[in-house]
Write an enzyme that holds these catalytic residues in place. Structure first.
Site, PDB file in Angstrom:
ATOM      1  NE  ARG A 117      -1.662  -2.034   3.377  1.00 10.35           N
ATOM      2  CZ  ARG A 117      -1.456  -3.358   3.295  1.00 10.35           C
ATOM      3  NH1 ARG A 117      -2.127  -4.075   2.422  1.00 10.35           N
ATOM      4  NH2 ARG A 117      -0.595  -3.950   4.084  1.00 10.35           N
ATOM      5  CB  SER A 187       5.355  -6.255   7.389  1.00  5.76           C
ATOM      6  OG  SER A 187       4.803  -4.974   7.356  1.00  5.76           O
ATOM      7  CG  ASP A 241       3.626  -5.083  10.049  1.00  5.80           C
ATOM      8  OD1 ASP A 241       4.497  -5.382  10.884  1.00  5.80           O
ATOM      9  OD2 ASP A 241       2.853  -5.920   9.563  1.00  5.80           O
TER      10      ASP A 241
END
Length: 419
Positions: A117, A187, A241
Site C-alpha cells: 500500500r 513487515s 508494520d
C-alpha cells in the site's frame, strides 16, 4: 526453552504481562463460547475425525497460561542474549511517537504481504488532524515473490513513482521543496542499525527471494526509485508494520503502548525500558536510559504447549520456510484457509464427507482463502447458505446440510484456535 530463569530480572515486564493478560481475557471468553456449540457434520466417521481435530486444537485456560508464561520467558531471553530466544526482540531505534501536532504532507509505503500500500496524507496539527488522505493498494504478482530483489523493488518503485506523480495541488501546496520524504513500513524480520537502515533477516508470508536476504532494504528501494523517471523520493525512516500500527494509535491516544498485527502474518511491538535490555548489538550495548520500541517478531515464537495437528505439520513441511514462523502459521491469514482445506481433504478421503467423492479442487494448495473461511465461519443462516455458496465457488456444488455443518465446524475450530 521452558524453565529458563533470569535471576537478574526485575520480574515480569509490565508490558509483557499486559499483553498476555489481554490474550487470556479474550481467550477465556472464546472458550466459553465454544462450550455452548453443538456438533455438525454428516456421519459417524466424519464426526469422529472432527471431534479428534477439535480435541487436538483445544486451548483450555490452564494451557493458555502456560503459553503466556513461555512467551514472557522468551521475551526476557531475547532481550538478554542475541540469538537466545525463538523471538529475536529486535531494537527499532524508534524512541518517540507522534504527538498530534504534526503538519504538512507525508508519504508512506507498507510492504508486508501479497499486497503493498502507498499513502499520502495531509496533516493539520492538533486542531485539524488528518485533513485529507489518498491511498492505493497494489497486488504483487506471484512470480515477483519468488524472483529477484531487483525485479521486486523496481516493480514497487514504478508503482510508487506513478502514485506520487498524481499528487494534486491540494497536497503539493503544502509540500516542501525538493524530494518527497517517504516512511517505509517493511513487515519482514530485519536487523536495524539506525532509524533508516536495516538488513533483511529472512523472507516470510510466501516470499522467497534468495538475493534479498542480508540486503539493506532501504538502500535497495532507494536505488530502485532512483532508476525511475518522475518525482524524486527519499526513504527517511524504516519501521516494522507493528511500529507503524502503534504510531497510528498513538497519534490519537497518548496511552497506546503496544502494536499488534493480525493480517497475512502476525507480530507485535511495545515500548521496553532500557534497563531491561542486556544484549549487545555489534559488540556494543544499546542505550541504558529511557525507552525504545522493540519488534518482538512473535510469529517465530514456539512452545511445546501449543497444540498442533497432523494438518499443521503437513502445512509446515510443504511451506516455503519449514520449521520457521510456526506460531504465525496457526494465526496468520496466509495460512488459515489452507489449514481448513487440508482438513476438508482428509475428511473427504477418510470419511467420504462429499458423498464419497474427493473433490479435485481440494488438492490445490491455497484454493480456499482465509476470507472465504471467514465468511463460512460467520454464516448463521439455518441452511448455511454462505457455506454452500463458498464451496460452489471452488467447484463443490452438491452439498447437503450435514456436509455444510461439518465444513462450518472445521472453520469454527480453526478460527477459534487462531483467536
Amino acid at each position: 526453552m521452558m524453565g529458563r530463569e533470569d535471576s537478574d530480572s526485575n520480574g515480569l515486564m509490565t508490558t509483557a504481562t499486559l499483553a498476555c493478560v489481554a490474550v487470556l481475557a479474550m481467550a477465556s471468553v472464546l472458550l466459553g463460547w465454544q462450550k455452548g456449540r453443538g456438533g455438525g457434520g454428516g456421519g459417524g466417521r466424519v464426526q469422529a475425525l472432527i471431534y479428534e481435530f477439535q480435541h487436538r486444537c483445544a486451548l483450555p485456560l490452564h494451557l493458555l497460561r502456560k503459553i503466556s508464561e513461555a512467551m514472557t520467558l522468551e521475551m526476557t531471553a531475547g532481550l538478554t542474549t542475541e540469538g537466545g530466544s525463538t523471538m529475536p526482540m529486535l531494537p527499532t531505534f524508534v524512541e518517540k511517537m507522534p504527538t498530534g501536532n504534526e503538519k504538512g504532507i507525508y508519504y508512506a509505503m507498507d510492504l508486508g504481504g501479497t499486497n503493498f500500500r502507498v499513502l499520502r496524507v495531509l496533516l493539520g496539527g492538533r486542531e485539524k488532524r488528518v485533513m485529507k488522505q489518498e491511498f492505493e493498494e497494489v497486488a504483487i504478482p506471484r512470480p515477483l515473490m519468488l524472483g529477484t530483489s531487483v525485479e521486486l523493488y523496481d516493480f514497487i518503485a514504478k508503482k510508487l513513482t506513478d502514485f506520487v506523480s498524481r499528487e494534486s495541488s491540494e497536497f503539493s501546496t503544502h509540500a516542501a521543496a525538493g524530494a518527497r520524504e517517504l516512511g517505509l513500513t517493511f513487515s519482514f524480520p530485519i536487523s536495524q542499525h539506525s532509524i533508516n537502515s536495516g538488513l533483511l533477516i529472512m523472507w516470510t508470508k510466501g516470499f522467497k527471494i534468495a538475493d534479498g536476504v542480508g540486503q539493506d532494504v532501504v538502500q535497495a528501494l532507494q536505488q530502485a526509485m532512483n532508476r525511475q523517471q518522475g518525482p524524486k523520493l527519499k526513504v527517511a525512516v524504516l519501521v516494522n508494520d507493528t511500529v507503524g500500527t502503534m504510531a497510528g494509535g498513538r497519534y490519537f491516544d497518548p496511552d497506546v503502548m503496544i502494536g499488534i498485527i493480525l493480517g497475512t502474518g502476525t507480530n507485535a511491538c511495545y515500548f521496553e525500558r532500557a534497563e531491561n535490555v542486556h544484549k549487545l548489538q555489534n559488540g556494543k550495548p544499546l542505550r541504558k536510559t529511557g525507552s525504545m520500541v522493540y519488534n518482538m517478531e512473535w510469529g517465530a515464537f514456539w512452545s511445546s504447549h501449543i497444540p498442533t495437528t497432523h494438518v499443521d505439520e503437513q502445512l509446515d513441511a510443504e511451506s516455503l520456510n519449514p520449521g520457521q514462523q510456526l506460531y504465525e502459521k496457526m494465526i496468520g491469514g496466509m495460512y488459515l484457509g489452507d489449514i481448513v482445506r487440508r482438513m476438508l481433504l482428509k475428511l473427504a478421503r477418510e470419511a467420504s464427507l462429499f458423498s464419497g467423492e474427493v473433490p479435485q479442487q481440494l488438492m490445490t494448495p491455497f484454493v480456499l482463502g482465509t476470507p472465504e473461511v471467514s465468511k463460512m465461519h460467520a454464516d448463521e443462516s439455518i441452511d448455511l447458505r454462505e457455506v454452500a455458496k463458498t464451496l460452489a465457488k471452488i467447484g463443490i456444488t452438491r452439498t447437503d446440510l450435514h456436509t455444510r455443518r461439518a465444513v462450518h465446524d472445521v472453520c469454527d475450530i480453526v478460527a477459534l484456535r487462531s483467536a
